[in-house]
Design a protein around this motif. Structure first.
Motif, PDB file in Angstrom:
ATOM      1  N   THR A  79       0.841  -1.198   0.000  1.00  0.00           N
ATOM      2  CA  THR A  79       0.000   0.000   0.000  1.00  0.00           C
ATOM      3  C   THR A  79       0.881   1.254   0.000  1.00  0.00           C
ATOM      4  O   THR A  79       2.097   1.167   0.183  1.00  0.00           O
ATOM      5  CB  THR A  79      -0.909   0.022   1.241  1.00  0.00           C
ATOM      6  OG1 THR A  79      -0.076   0.119   2.414  1.00  0.00           O
ATOM      7  CG2 THR A  79      -1.736  -1.249   1.335  1.00  0.00           C
ATOM      8  N   ALA A  80       0.253   2.404  -0.190  1.00  0.00           N
ATOM      9  CA  ALA A  80       1.007   3.661  -0.189  1.00  0.00           C
ATOM     10  C   ALA A  80       1.670   3.891   1.159  1.00  0.00           C
ATOM     11  O   ALA A  80       2.827   4.323   1.235  1.00  0.00           O
ATOM     12  CB  ALA A  80       0.068   4.820  -0.525  1.00  0.00           C
ATOM     13  N   TYR A  81       0.954   3.589   2.239  1.00  0.00           N
ATOM     14  CA  TYR A  81       1.514   3.796   3.577  1.00  0.00           C
ATOM     15  C   TYR A  81       2.704   2.871   3.820  1.00  0.00           C
ATOM     16  O   TYR A  81       3.717   3.287   4.399  1.00  0.00           O
ATOM     17  CB  TYR A  81       0.434   3.556   4.633  1.00  0.00           C
ATOM     18  CG  TYR A  81      -0.750   4.489   4.495  1.00  0.00           C
ATOM     19  CD1 TYR A  81      -0.664   5.821   4.892  1.00  0.00           C
ATOM     20  CD2 TYR A  81      -1.953   4.045   3.940  1.00  0.00           C
ATOM     21  CE1 TYR A  81      -1.748   6.689   4.757  1.00  0.00           C
ATOM     22  CE2 TYR A  81      -3.033   4.899   3.799  1.00  0.00           C
ATOM     23  CZ  TYR A  81      -2.927   6.218   4.208  1.00  0.00           C
ATOM     24  OH  TYR A  81      -3.990   7.075   4.060  1.00  0.00           O
ATOM     25  N   ARG A  82       2.584   1.628   3.397  1.00  0.00           N
ATOM     26  CA  ARG A  82       3.699   0.696   3.562  1.00  0.00           C
ATOM     27  C   ARG A  82       4.891   1.111   2.707  1.00  0.00           C
ATOM     28  O   ARG A  82       6.037   0.960   3.129  1.00  0.00           O
ATOM     29  CB  ARG A  82       3.250  -0.719   3.193  1.00  0.00           C
ATOM     30  CG  ARG A  82       2.279  -1.332   4.198  1.00  0.00           C
ATOM     31  CD  ARG A  82       1.876  -2.736   3.813  1.00  0.00           C
ATOM     32  NE  ARG A  82       1.026  -3.334   4.832  1.00  0.00           N
ATOM     33  CZ  ARG A  82       0.560  -4.568   4.776  1.00  0.00           C
ATOM     34  NH1 ARG A  82       0.854  -5.347   3.749  1.00  0.00           N
ATOM     35  NH2 ARG A  82      -0.200  -5.036   5.752  1.00  0.00           N
ATOM     36  N   ILE A  84       5.755   4.118   1.978  1.00  0.00           N
ATOM     37  CA  ILE A  84       6.407   5.242   2.660  1.00  0.00           C
ATOM     38  C   ILE A  84       7.299   4.723   3.781  1.00  0.00           C
ATOM     39  O   ILE A  84       8.447   5.171   3.946  1.00  0.00           O
ATOM     40  CB  ILE A  84       5.347   6.218   3.205  1.00  0.00           C
ATOM     41  CG1 ILE A  84       4.630   6.919   2.047  1.00  0.00           C
ATOM     42  CG2 ILE A  84       5.995   7.251   4.127  1.00  0.00           C
ATOM     43  CD1 ILE A  84       3.433   7.738   2.468  1.00  0.00           C
ATOM     44  N   VAL A  85       6.791   3.771   4.558  1.00  0.00           N
ATOM     45  CA  VAL A  85       7.574   3.196   5.662  1.00  0.00           C
ATOM     46  C   VAL A  85       8.822   2.507   5.124  1.00  0.00           C
ATOM     47  O   VAL A  85       9.929   2.672   5.659  1.00  0.00           O
ATOM     48  CB  VAL A  85       6.718   2.204   6.473  1.00  0.00           C
ATOM     49  CG1 VAL A  85       7.583   1.444   7.481  1.00  0.00           C
ATOM     50  CG2 VAL A  85       5.591   2.935   7.190  1.00  0.00           C
ATOM     51  N   ILE A 145       2.618   9.521  -1.538  1.00  0.00           N
ATOM     52  CA  ILE A 145       1.738  10.531  -0.946  1.00  0.00           C
ATOM     53  C   ILE A 145       0.750  11.056  -1.990  1.00  0.00           C
ATOM     54  O   ILE A 145      -0.448  11.200  -1.719  1.00  0.00           O
ATOM     55  CB  ILE A 145       2.568  11.682  -0.343  1.00  0.00           C
ATOM     56  CG1 ILE A 145       3.346  11.180   0.886  1.00  0.00           C
ATOM     57  CG2 ILE A 145       1.673  12.848   0.037  1.00  0.00           C
ATOM     58  CD1 ILE A 145       4.312  12.200   1.450  1.00  0.00           C
ATOM     59  N   LEU A 148      -2.305   8.971  -2.764  1.00  0.00           N
ATOM     60  CA  LEU A 148      -3.378   8.918  -1.774  1.00  0.00           C
ATOM     61  C   LEU A 148      -4.593   9.737  -2.211  1.00  0.00           C
ATOM     62  O   LEU A 148      -5.721   9.452  -1.790  1.00  0.00           O
ATOM     63  CB  LEU A 148      -2.875   9.422  -0.413  1.00  0.00           C
ATOM     64  CG  LEU A 148      -1.849   8.531   0.298  1.00  0.00           C
ATOM     65  CD1 LEU A 148      -1.340   9.225   1.551  1.00  0.00           C
ATOM     66  CD2 LEU A 148      -2.454   7.176   0.642  1.00  0.00           C
ATOM     67  N   GLU A 253      -5.671   3.729  -2.954  1.00  0.00           N
ATOM     68  CA  GLU A 253      -6.144   3.316  -1.631  1.00  0.00           C
ATOM     69  C   GLU A 253      -7.663   3.387  -1.486  1.00  0.00           C
ATOM     70  O   GLU A 253      -8.172   3.298  -0.370  1.00  0.00           O
ATOM     71  CB  GLU A 253      -5.486   4.180  -0.554  1.00  0.00           C
ATOM     72  CG  GLU A 253      -3.975   4.082  -0.519  1.00  0.00           C
ATOM     73  CD  GLU A 253      -3.491   2.661  -0.247  1.00  0.00           C
ATOM     74  OE1 GLU A 253      -4.145   1.938   0.527  1.00  0.00           O
ATOM     75  OE2 GLU A 253      -2.454   2.277  -0.816  1.00  0.00           O
TER      76      GLU A 253
END
Length: 286
Positions: A79-82, A84-85, A145, A148, A253
């Motif tokens: 995912t986008a959040y993963r 980024i991490v 980002i 999203l 997302e």
């Protein structure tokens, strides 16, 4: 060229990287280069470890002439959040290494000059990778980002276009410094510019294939949103609108329902995105 396989992760060296290492033996800079190699490798291991902890499969770690890359398999879990991490995990290793070296220097352990070199190298690599240009970590963070809120296809196209312009800007900066006569040939800056430009042009050409992989992994998005009970985002379309134009409106997302309307503004059909994607693939395989 393959080097070793660790926990089913293939670690390889670019042939040109091997040539640079061999050349360093002749120029007396082997210790500096092998130190940089270790720093970049630990940086990439940070990406790989974060990806593995988040459930993504790491296919390989490739050491390139101007850095490294951890090749991560999407499979619908990225995912986008993963992302980024995972992107931040690389520079984090550089920060941790700086912290360790600062402690060593505080207790007067090791050669002060060499420890200073390690600190400067880590800071340089971390800051360089955080530049908002693909395929660097900063570029991946910006791309994630933007995805999203913007359609994924639009995100891919414009982030790569902007990165191509930035890469060309690096080359032009190096050339202008050379022509101004105030500097010698800024070879490092010039090579980095060409490397970034080549990478971005190649990836830009591969956007259609990456978008196809995105569509093939959309089932995972449905599962996530069904589990959380979140609302689907509507997409308004008309019967004559091409399927690929509809699919290019999908957001990374969000899960979508497609509302097909006639000229009078009445809803003719409500289609889940899986049906539109299935019809699109069926039309392109017939």
């Amino acid at each position: 060229m393959p080097l070793i396989r660790v926990w089913d992760v293939r670690i390889s060296l670019h042939p040109f990287f091997v040539i640079i290492m061999m050349t360093s033996l002749l120029t007396g800079h082997f210790i500096e280069l092998i130190t940089l190699f270790a720093i970049v490798f630990i940086h990439e291991c940070g990406h790989a470890a974060a990806a593995a902890l988040l459930g993504c499969r790491v296919r390989s770690i490739q050491m390139l002439p101007f850095g490294g890359v951890a090749v991560i398999e999407d499979g619908g879990k990225l995912t986008a959040y993963r992302e980024i991490v995972i992107a931040l995990a690389g520079p984090l290793q550089n920060v941790l290494m700086v912290g360790v070296v600062v402690l060593l220097r505080q207790f007067q352990l090791g050669d002060p000059v060499f420890l200073e070199y390690i600190i400067n190298a880590n800071m340089l690599i971390a800051l360089f990778n955080l530049l908002p240009v693909l395929p660097l970590d900063g570029g991946k963070i910006v791309q994630a980002i933007v995805s999203l809120w913007a359609p994924y296809y639009t995100t891919l196209m414009w982030t790569y276009r902007i990165s191509i312009l930035c890469s060309a800007g690096v080359i032009l900066t190096a050339v202008s410094q050379w022509l101004s006569g105030d500097y010698g040939v800024p070879l490092n800056l010039l090579l980095i510019g060409f490397f970034l430009l080549y990478s971005n042009v190649t990836d830009y050409r591969n956007v259609p294939y990456r978008f196809i992989r995105f569509l093939m992994n959309r089932e995972a998005v449905f599962v996530r949103h069904a589990a959380t009970g979140s609302l689907a985002q509507p997409i308004i379309s008309f019967p004559a609108k091409p399927l690929d134009a509809i699919l290019r409106l999908l957001k990374r997302e969000r899960y979508h329902m497609v509302y097909v309307m006639n000229k009078q503004g009445r809803i003719m059909a409500v289609l889940p995105e899986q049906r539109v994607i299935g019809t699109y693939f069926q039309q392109n395989t017939d």
